[in-house]
Design a protein around this motif. Structure first.
Motif, short mmCIF file in Angstrom:
data_model
loop_
_atom_site.label_atom_id
_atom_site.label_comp_id
_atom_site.label_asym_id
_atom_site.label_seq_id
_atom_site.Cartn_x
_atom_site.Cartn_y
_atom_site.Cartn_z
N TRP A 1 0.77 -1.47 -0.15
CA TRP A 1 0.13 -0.12 0.31
C TRP A 1 0.88 1.06 -0.18
O TRP A 1 0.54 2.16 -0.41
CB TRP A 1 -0.97 0.08 1.47
N THR A 2 1.76 1.33 1.02
CA THR A 2 2.70 2.51 0.94
C THR A 2 3.78 2.51 -0.69
O THR A 2 3.99 3.71 -0.86
CB THR A 2 3.62 2.63 1.72
N GLY A 3 3.84 1.08 -1.40
CA GLY A 3 4.98 1.80 -2.44
C GLY A 3 3.21 2.32 -3.73
O GLY A 3 4.03 2.55 -4.08
N LEU A 4 2.65 1.19 -3.49
CA LEU A 4 1.43 2.31 -4.78
C LEU A 4 1.33 3.62 -4.69
O LEU A 4 1.36 4.95 -5.71
CB LEU A 4 -0.34 1.30 -4.70
N GLY A 5 1.35 4.50 -3.24
CA GLY A 5 0.95 5.40 -2.83
C GLY A 5 2.30 6.56 -3.81
O GLY A 5 1.93 7.40 -3.89
N ALA A 6 3.57 5.77 -2.81
CA ALA A 6 4.70 6.41 -3.46
C ALA A 6 4.77 6.92 -5.10
O ALA A 6 5.58 7.30 -5.73
CB ALA A 6 5.97 5.24 -3.09
N VAL A 7 4.75 5.64 -6.38
CA VAL A 7 4.01 5.31 -7.32
C VAL A 7 3.38 6.10 -7.75
O VAL A 7 3.27 7.34 -8.11
CB VAL A 7 3.84 4.21 -7.59
N ALA A 8 2.43 7.05 -7.57
CA ALA A 8 1.20 7.42 -7.51
C ALA A 8 2.16 9.14 -7.31
O ALA A 8 1.88 9.80 -7.93
CB ALA A 8 0.07 7.91 -7.10
N GLY A 9 2.80 9.27 -6.10
CA GLY A 9 2.86 10.78 -5.58
C GLY A 9 3.80 10.86 -6.29
O GLY A 9 4.32 12.05 -6.63
N GLY A 10 5.03 9.56 -6.75
CA GLY A 10 6.40 10.25 -7.63
C GLY A 10 6.17 10.44 -8.53
O GLY A 10 6.58 11.23 -9.59
N ALA A 11 5.23 9.45 -9.32
CA ALA A 11 4.35 10.43 -11.13
C ALA A 11 4.07 11.89 -11.00
O ALA A 11 4.10 12.53 -11.53
CB ALA A 11 3.46 9.38 -11.55
N GLY A 12 3.13 12.31 -10.47
CA GLY A 12 2.62 13.32 -10.04
C GLY A 12 3.89 14.61 -8.99
O GLY A 12 3.65 15.60 -10.04
N GLY A 13 4.62 14.07 -7.92
CA GLY A 13 5.59 15.27 -8.27
C GLY A 13 6.39 15.29 -9.31
O GLY A 13 7.04 16.94 -9.68
N ALA A 14 7.07 14.55 -10.34
CA ALA A 14 7.67 14.40 -11.73
C ALA A 14 6.63 15.81 -12.48
O ALA A 14 7.46 16.58 -13.45
CB ALA A 14 7.95 13.35 -12.33
N LEU A 15 5.74 15.66 -12.91
CA LEU A 15 4.65 16.54 -13.81
C LEU A 15 4.87 17.61 -13.31
O LEU A 15 4.75 18.85 -14.12
CB LEU A 15 3.06 15.93 -13.75
N VAL A 16 5.22 17.85 -11.93
CA VAL A 16 4.56 19.93 -11.59
C VAL A 16 6.17 19.84 -10.72
O VAL A 16 5.99 21.29 -10.48
CB VAL A 16 3.89 19.98 -10.24
N ALA A 17 7.16 18.59 -10.70
CA ALA A 17 8.26 19.33 -10.00
C ALA A 17 8.55 20.55 -11.37
O ALA A 17 10.02 22.07 -10.38
CB ALA A 17 9.56 18.54 -10.63
N HIS A 18 8.80 21.33 -11.98
CA HIS A 18 9.35 21.60 -12.77
C HIS A 18 8.58 23.17 -12.33
O HIS A 18 9.16 24.61 -12.54
CB HIS A 18 9.13 22.28 -14.28
#
Length: 249
Positions: free
Chosen positions: A204-221
């Motif tokens: 469950w933590t891994g699933l959240g991390a995958v979603a969060g990582g993808a979202g963070g990468a999209l808005v990082a700039h």
């Protein structure tokens, strides 16, 4: 086991930090799993190693085509740190929980210092000469020991170690450190024989991390990274104080 929603949110926050900052988020995993997910310290460290492995591995996929990853250097440095990873894993299993948490607060403060440090610091510029092999081995063993003992990726230590030991430019050191982290996490998990890993918390933590990582990468700039690093550094300091208080040290 903690509520699934808690684990998902925890993973989401960790993933967002990794996606926005490139590293650092997993250093919060152990205290979060202990105090929010009610896992024993040993299980939290072992579970954190799996999450570190997943996070660093996904980061490598993103960097693989960039030309910034120096695979040979990363594998050699990680291999030299394997002894430290094994020793750290064995020690972590026998150290009293309160002492381990107290030592972990020092790791949080060290990570905070890395986040708060001026990124124009010449240590991060790289391009210097390589150190003698024994110094490289000691630095590699130190990074491996950190990963095995505390269950953290140790990017805040691995990156400057690669800069200082191998003279890598910061951009390449940051990408190559992911190889080192993957190797150390694999060795540390093998040394534990997978013992202590909480499968449900990992999923469950891994699933959240995958979603969060993808979202963070999209808005990082779009996010002011310097301000975010300072805020995260302050959060790590607060967390370190909280861990010390909870451990009553």
């Amino acid at each position: 086991m903690a509520d699934v929603a808690v684990l998902l949110v925890l993973g989401l926050v960790i993933g967002l930090l990794i996606g926005l900052l490139g590293a650092g988020g997993t250093v919060l995993t152990v205290p979060a799993l202990v105090y929010l997910a009610d896992l024993p310290v040993e299980a939290a460290v072992a579970t954190s190693l799996v999450l570190v492995l997943l996070s660093a591995g996904s980061g490598l996929v993103g960097h693989s085509g960039s030309g910034r990853v120096l695979w040979r250097e990363g594998l050699v440095f990680g291999g030299m740190g394997s002894v430290g990873a094994v020793v750290g894993s064995r020690l972590s299993a026998v150290v009293p929980e309160r002492l381990l948490l107290g030592l972990f607060s020092a790791v949080l403060l060290a990570a905070a210092a890395g986040m708060l440090r001026d990124r124009t610091d010449p240590v991060g510029d790289g391009g210097g000469a390589r150190r003698p092999w024994w110094q490289v081995a000691l630095l590699a063993a130190g990074v491996g020991l950190l990963t095995g003992f505390f269950g953290v990726g140790g990017g805040f230590l691995a990156v400057p170690a690669l800069v200082l030991a191998l003279g890598l430019p910061l951009e390449r050191a940051t990408a190559t450190a992911l190889v080192v982290i993957v190797v150390n996490a694999l060795v540390a998990l093998a040394a534990r024989g997978g013992h202590g890993v909480d499968l449900a918390a990992t999923v469950w933590t891994g699933l959240g991390a995958v979603a969060g990582g993808a979202g963070g990468a999209l808005v990082a700039h779009r996010v002011p990274t310097a301000a975010l690093r300072r805020a995260f550094g302050a959060l790590l300091v607060v967390t370190a104080v909280g861990v010390l208080t909870a451990a009553r040290l």
